[in-house]
Design a protein around this motif. Structure first.
Motif, PDB file in Angstrom:
ATOM      1  N   LYS A   1       0.827  -1.194   0.000  1.00  0.00           N
ATOM      2  CA  LYS A   1       0.000   0.000   0.000  1.00  0.00           C
ATOM      3  C   LYS A   1       0.869   1.255   0.000  1.00  0.00           C
ATOM      4  O   LYS A   1       2.046   1.232   0.352  1.00  0.00           O
ATOM      5  CB  LYS A   1      -0.908   0.011   1.226  1.00  0.00           C
ATOM      6  N   ASP A   2       0.261   2.380  -0.420  1.00  0.00           N
ATOM      7  CA  ASP A   2       0.942   3.665  -0.354  1.00  0.00           C
ATOM      8  C   ASP A   2       1.080   4.103   1.101  1.00  0.00           C
ATOM      9  O   ASP A   2       0.269   3.747   1.960  1.00  0.00           O
ATOM     10  CB  ASP A   2       0.172   4.733  -1.133  1.00  0.00           C
ATOM     11  N   VAL A   3       2.113   4.876   1.354  1.00  0.00           N
ATOM     12  CA  VAL A   3       2.363   5.412   2.690  1.00  0.00           C
ATOM     13  C   VAL A   3       2.404   6.932   2.588  1.00  0.00           C
ATOM     14  O   VAL A   3       3.090   7.482   1.736  1.00  0.00           O
ATOM     15  CB  VAL A   3       3.697   4.893   3.264  1.00  0.00           C
ATOM     16  N   LYS A   4       1.668   7.613   3.445  1.00  0.00           N
ATOM     17  CA  LYS A   4       1.677   9.076   3.404  1.00  0.00           C
ATOM     18  C   LYS A   4       1.470   9.646   4.801  1.00  0.00           C
ATOM     19  O   LYS A   4       0.911   9.003   5.693  1.00  0.00           O
ATOM     20  CB  LYS A   4       0.596   9.596   2.455  1.00  0.00           C
ATOM     21  N   ASP A   5       1.944  10.892   4.971  1.00  0.00           N
ATOM     22  CA  ASP A   5       1.840  11.562   6.259  1.00  0.00           C
ATOM     23  C   ASP A   5       2.139  13.040   6.051  1.00  0.00           C
ATOM     24  O   ASP A   5       2.575  13.457   4.966  1.00  0.00           O
ATOM     25  CB  ASP A   5       2.822  10.957   7.272  1.00  0.00           C
ATOM     26  N   ASN A   6       1.928  13.848   7.096  1.00  0.00           N
ATOM     27  CA  ASN A   6       2.265  15.266   7.032  1.00  0.00           C
ATOM     28  C   ASN A   6       2.654  15.735   8.424  1.00  0.00           C
ATOM     29  O   ASN A   6       2.456  15.026   9.419  1.00  0.00           O
ATOM     30  CB  ASN A   6       1.117  16.101   6.456  1.00  0.00           C
ATOM     31  N   ASN A   7       3.202  16.952   8.478  1.00  0.00           N
ATOM     32  CA  ASN A   7       3.704  17.447   9.750  1.00  0.00           C
ATOM     33  C   ASN A   7       3.772  18.967   9.718  1.00  0.00           C
ATOM     34  O   ASN A   7       4.103  19.565   8.682  1.00  0.00           O
ATOM     35  CB  ASN A   7       5.096  16.865  10.019  1.00  0.00           C
ATOM     36  N   LEU A   8       3.460  19.591  10.844  1.00  0.00           N
ATOM     37  CA  LEU A   8       3.615  21.035  11.014  1.00  0.00           C
ATOM     38  C   LEU A   8       4.740  21.260  12.020  1.00  0.00           C
ATOM     39  O   LEU A   8       4.650  20.824  13.171  1.00  0.00           O
ATOM     40  CB  LEU A   8       2.325  21.675  11.510  1.00  0.00           C
ATOM     41  N   SER A   9       5.807  21.918  11.584  1.00  0.00           N
ATOM     42  CA  SER A   9       6.961  22.183  12.430  1.00  0.00           C
ATOM     43  C   SER A   9       7.054  23.675  12.713  1.00  0.00           C
ATOM     44  O   SER A   9       6.621  24.506  11.910  1.00  0.00           O
ATOM     45  CB  SER A   9       8.253  21.716  11.750  1.00  0.00           C
ATOM     46  N   SER A  10       7.667  24.015  13.831  1.00  0.00           N
ATOM     47  CA  SER A  10       7.819  25.423  14.197  1.00  0.00           C
ATOM     48  C   SER A  10       9.191  25.661  14.794  1.00  0.00           C
ATOM     49  O   SER A  10       9.875  24.725  15.220  1.00  0.00           O
ATOM     50  CB  SER A  10       6.730  25.847  15.185  1.00  0.00           C
ATOM     51  N   LYS A  11       9.589  26.924  14.832  1.00  0.00           N
ATOM     52  CA  LYS A  11      10.868  27.301  15.404  1.00  0.00           C
ATOM     53  C   LYS A  11      10.786  28.738  15.889  1.00  0.00           C
ATOM     54  O   LYS A  11       9.927  29.522  15.453  1.00  0.00           O
ATOM     55  CB  LYS A  11      11.995  27.184  14.369  1.00  0.00           C
ATOM     56  N   ILE A  12      11.693  29.098  16.782  1.00  0.00           N
ATOM     57  CA  ILE A  12      11.791  30.481  17.221  1.00  0.00           C
ATOM     58  C   ILE A  12      13.199  30.730  17.764  1.00  0.00           C
ATOM     59  O   ILE A  12      13.759  29.903  18.484  1.00  0.00           O
ATOM     60  CB  ILE A  12      10.721  30.837  18.284  1.00  0.00           C
ATOM     61  N   LEU A  13      13.755  31.851  17.361  1.00  0.00           N
ATOM     62  CA  LEU A  13      15.052  32.301  17.850  1.00  0.00           C
ATOM     63  C   LEU A  13      14.851  33.615  18.587  1.00  0.00           C
ATOM     64  O   LEU A  13      14.217  34.540  18.069  1.00  0.00           O
ATOM     65  CB  LEU A  13      16.031  32.498  16.688  1.00  0.00           C
ATOM     66  N   VAL A  14      15.385  33.705  19.798  1.00  0.00           N
ATOM     67  CA  VAL A  14      15.346  34.939  20.585  1.00  0.00           C
ATOM     68  C   VAL A  14      16.779  35.321  20.912  1.00  0.00           C
ATOM     69  O   VAL A  14      17.531  34.511  21.481  1.00  0.00           O
ATOM     70  CB  VAL A  14      14.523  34.768  21.882  1.00  0.00           C
ATOM     71  N   ASN A  15      17.163  36.537  20.541  1.00  0.00           N
ATOM     72  CA  ASN A  15      18.512  37.008  20.799  1.00  0.00           C
ATOM     73  C   ASN A  15      18.464  38.390  21.444  1.00  0.00           C
ATOM     74  O   ASN A  15      17.657  39.245  21.063  1.00  0.00           O
ATOM     75  CB  ASN A  15      19.315  37.089  19.496  1.00  0.00           C
ATOM     76  N   TYR A  16      19.333  38.587  22.437  1.00  0.00           N
ATOM     77  CA  TYR A  16      19.391  39.889  23.106  1.00  0.00           C
ATOM     78  C   TYR A  16      20.828  40.386  23.109  1.00  0.00           C
ATOM     79  O   TYR A  16      21.745  39.675  23.550  1.00  0.00           O
ATOM     80  CB  TYR A  16      18.880  39.782  24.539  1.00  0.00           C
ATOM     81  N   GLU A  17      21.023  41.604  22.599  1.00  0.00           N
ATOM     82  CA  GLU A  17      22.343  42.225  22.541  1.00  0.00           C
ATOM     83  C   GLU A  17      22.511  43.159  23.733  1.00  0.00           C
ATOM     84  O   GLU A  17      21.660  44.012  23.990  1.00  0.00           O
ATOM     85  CB  GLU A  17      22.499  43.030  21.252  1.00  0.00           C
ATOM     86  N   TYR A  18      23.650  42.986  24.430  1.00  0.00           N
ATOM     87  CA  TYR A  18      23.908  43.853  25.574  1.00  0.00           C
ATOM     88  C   TYR A  18      25.404  44.002  25.773  1.00  0.00           C
ATOM     89  O   TYR A  18      26.121  43.024  26.006  1.00  0.00           O
ATOM     90  CB  TYR A  18      23.272  43.276  26.848  1.00  0.00           C
ATOM     91  N   ASN A  19      25.890  45.231  25.633  1.00  0.00           N
ATOM     92  CA  ASN A  19      27.261  45.588  25.962  1.00  0.00           C
ATOM     93  C   ASN A  19      28.284  44.676  25.262  1.00  0.00           C
ATOM     94  O   ASN A  19      29.226  44.179  25.880  1.00  0.00           O
ATOM     95  CB  ASN A  19      27.472  45.528  27.482  1.00  0.00           C
ATOM     96  N   GLY A  20      28.088  44.463  23.972  1.00  0.00           N
ATOM     97  CA  GLY A  20      29.018  43.650  23.195  1.00  0.00           C
ATOM     98  C   GLY A  20      28.715  42.175  23.175  1.00  0.00           C
ATOM     99  O   GLY A  20      29.374  41.407  22.461  1.00  0.00           O
TER     100      GLY A  20
END
Length: 673
Positions: free
Chosen positions: A401-420
């Protein structure tokens, strides 16, 4: 032909070093300007600045006299290779994950790795044509694709990349030599401008003999021949529009064992054979202001002929793919990237003695859409993203038989600059669908010995689930000019943990003949796997001096079975020192790689992977580019790898690597106008 270099390369190398040292006595400091605030709102710049993304440029590859994927990845902290020393047996890894669990692109063309045995992850790319390689250490950029954890994106050179200001056309003739394999490599490139457009025509050929190893033996069946022909035409259509047409033909022929990481004894000659790999690719790229898109077609042919019985097997992949990406700028500190991509891989195989048991015919269709936002306010940057992936597997065998699937992925980057400092936290989800071979493989895997071990057969797994992962990474980056405008100090440190579910692994169970049943090989899911590690990177520039040091550690643990993932790379330190004499076109360098003992293996199991001893390699190089006078356009690079002739083997391989190895390249650029 090249034997005249034997015994003379030390004289050539020392002569170049001596000339460089003499000229170094009268050096004026070069004016240098460094931009300390490199954190841009675009995600690729953000990731690169924080060490989440690492770039390898063409200058580094020229210093390496790069001839294989191992040379390309040698000095990176997040990527390496497993296997070797045969170039065809080197498998790229990112944080311990191999190519079939990563996304890999060459000029936007997705690379597929469904071939079995030693060609499973062979990259059909000529290192001499590479402009840069971006190493993604996790799924921080969904526009590149998605995987269980990161990947690689190769960009090759266009015609304009070979031209300096005021030049309209030219050609480059290049010759390279490697002592350990007595390899000769020649290439010819011609390039130029056509009004607002440019072109590039390129051809290269390599002829490599059997490798000489560090234990003074010669590795049989390690010779190969390789040629690569490519062309690129870029047209400026005006109004911010560009169109690029490209085509490439890649061919590799060798006689290595069907698993090139093994060096089997004479009674396993069934593993020996002749292999021919051919890959044909055509692509069309279109850019209009902030929108880019491409469509491509590639076909890879793999032919293997066994020495023992003359059995000939063919395995082919046809790939049709497309990508589309657009940048939307709402304001200076808020930008959105949206897009979609899709691929269709048609997999076929045949044999002169029946069907190809471990390579079933089938098709995999994958499609995805993604969106990535980048917002910056004062010292805070927030970059979230999502990607929806859908796939379908179809077998030509009506019983499956055929095989199928799906997926919802997420990501997040948080960066804070302080004094170099930059303090960042990154969360990303990964997804990797199973391939045709992993789901539908059936038939004889390997015959028994007729005396004790029974035959072993593939078993299909129609319930094989896709792999998913959640990765969390924390780190900091510090960048500062310490004493003047001529220096720059950069320090990065990070640690990550990745929780993978349904990790796909190959499970092999062998039985003795008196057990009354055959052995089995099946691709199965491991319920829970943990990947974790740390990376440190220190770089310092002062005028003409450049120093770099890094440390990387990648560990894998199978929680389901309480076992190590034994193919993870060793903990590694790298060191580098470069001295630039730009006004003389001279560069001197030293680098070292120290791999620690890798004993995170499972000796109580039936796994073949064993512990690997630690080793330290020292390498030196020097290059001279003539920028004026009668020899203008000539560049000579000499390199001596494994200076102390260390005997060692790479983790995941069972053959010693090469010992002291002299490499050189000579290229001459001809200006036509």
């Amino acid at each position: 032909m090249i034997k005249k270099f034997d015994g003379q390369y030390n004289l050539v190398f020392l002569g170049l070093l001596t000339n460089s040292i003499v000229l170094a006595q009268d050096v004026n400091r070069l004016e240098s300007i460094y931009i300390t605030d490199e954190v841009e709102v675009f995600e690729n710049t953000q990731n690169s600045a924080l060490g989440l993304q690492e770039e390898i440029n063409s200058d580094q590859l020229e210093d390496e006299v790069a001839q294989s994927i191992d040379d390309v990845l040698k000095n990176t902290s997040g990527a390496t290779t497993k296997g070797g020393p045969r170039a065809i047996g080197e498998t790229p890894q990112v944080r311990g994950l191999e190519a079939n669990k990563l996304f890999v692109n060459i000029d936007g063309v997705k690379q597929t790795f469904y071939f079995s045995n030693h060609n499973y992850s062979h990259l059909a790319v000529d290192p001499d044509s590479i402009k840069k390689v971006d190493i993604f250490k996790s799924n921080t950029d969904y526009s590149q694709g998605i995987s269980l954890g990161g990947g690689m994106s190769f960009t090759t050179k266009d015609g304009r990349d070979y031209l300096k200001a005021g030049e309209n056309s030219g050609s480059i003739i290049k010759y390279s030599f490697e002592e350990a394999s007595n390899m000769n490599a020649q290439s010819l490139k011609t390039f130029g401008l056509m009004e607002k457009s440019d072109y590039l025509l390129s051809a290269s050929y390599k002829d490599s003999k059997d490798l000489k190893l560090s234990d003074k033996t010669t590795l049989k069946n390690s010779a190969f021949e390789n040629y690569n022909i490519s062309s690129k035409f870029t047209f400026d259509l005006g109004k911010g529009q560009k169109l690029k047409l490209s085509g490439e033909l890649y061919s590799l022929e060798d006689e290595s064992p069907l698993n090139a990481t093994l060096d089997p004894p004479s009674d396993l000659t069934t593993l020996h054979g002749k292999t021919i790999i051919k890959r044909e690719t055509i692509g069309l790229d279109y850019q209009r202001k902030s929108s880019v898109g491409n469509i491509y077609y590639s076909e890879q042919f793999n032919t293997q002929e066994r020495d023992s019985d003359g059995r000939k097997e063919e395995r082919n992949i046809e790939t049709l793919g497309a990508r589309l990406k657009d940048h939307i700028e709402f304001r200076d500190n808020l930008k959105l990237v949206i897009g979609a991509d899709a691929t269709i891989d048609k997999v076929t195989g045949k044999s002169s003695k029946g069907s190809v048991s471990d390579y079933p015919d089938g098709q995999i269709t994958e499609a995805a859409t993604f969106a990535q936002l980048n917002y910056k306010a004062s010292g805070l940057t927030v970059a979230p993203g999502i990607r929806f992936s859908d796939y379908k597997l179809e077998s030509k065998d009506s019983n499956f038989k055929d095989v199928k699937d799906n997926n919802l992925s997420s990501k997040i980057l948080v960066n804070y600059e302080y004094n170099g400092f930059n303090f960042f936290s990154n969360f990303s989800q990964g997804f990797n669908s199973p391939d045709v071979q992993e789901v539908y493989a059936t038939g004889l895997h390997r015959p028994g010995d007729g005396f004790f071990i029974a035959d072993n057969y593939f078993v299909t797994n129609l319930d094989l689930k896709p792999e998913t992962s959640n990765t969390v990474e924390f780190g900091t980056e510090f960048k500062k000019q310490l004493f003047s405008d001529l220096d720059l100090l950069t320090f990065r440190a990070s640690g990550y943990v990745s929780k993978a579910r349904n990790y796909i692994d190959q499970e092999i169970i062998d039985y003795a003949i008196f057990d009354g049943k055959n052995g089995t090989t099946q691709f199965v899911n491991r319920d829970k796997v943990t990947l974790y590690g740390q990376e440190f990177d220190l770089r310092y520039l002062y005028d003409q001096i450049e120093f770099a040091a890094s440390y990387s550690r990648s560990v894998g643990w199978d929680n389901s079975r309480n076992m190590w993932l034994s193919n993870m790379p060793a903990n590694t330190y790298t060191f580098g020192f470069n001295y630039h004499l730009d006004q003389y076109g001279i560069k001197l360098g030293y680098d070292a790689l120290m791999a620690m003992r890798q004993d995170r293996v499972n000796p109580a199991s039936l796994e073949r992977t064993t512990a690997t001893s630690g080793y330290t390699l020292h390498n030196i190089f020097a290059s001279k580019e003539f920028v004026s006078g009668a020899l203008e356009g000539l560049k000579l690079t000499t390199r001596l790898d494994n200076l102390t002739d260390k005997s060692y083997r790479r983790h995941g391989s069972y053959i010693n690597e090469v010992g002291r190895n002299f490499k050189m390249s000579i290229q001459y650029k001809i200006k036509h106008f």
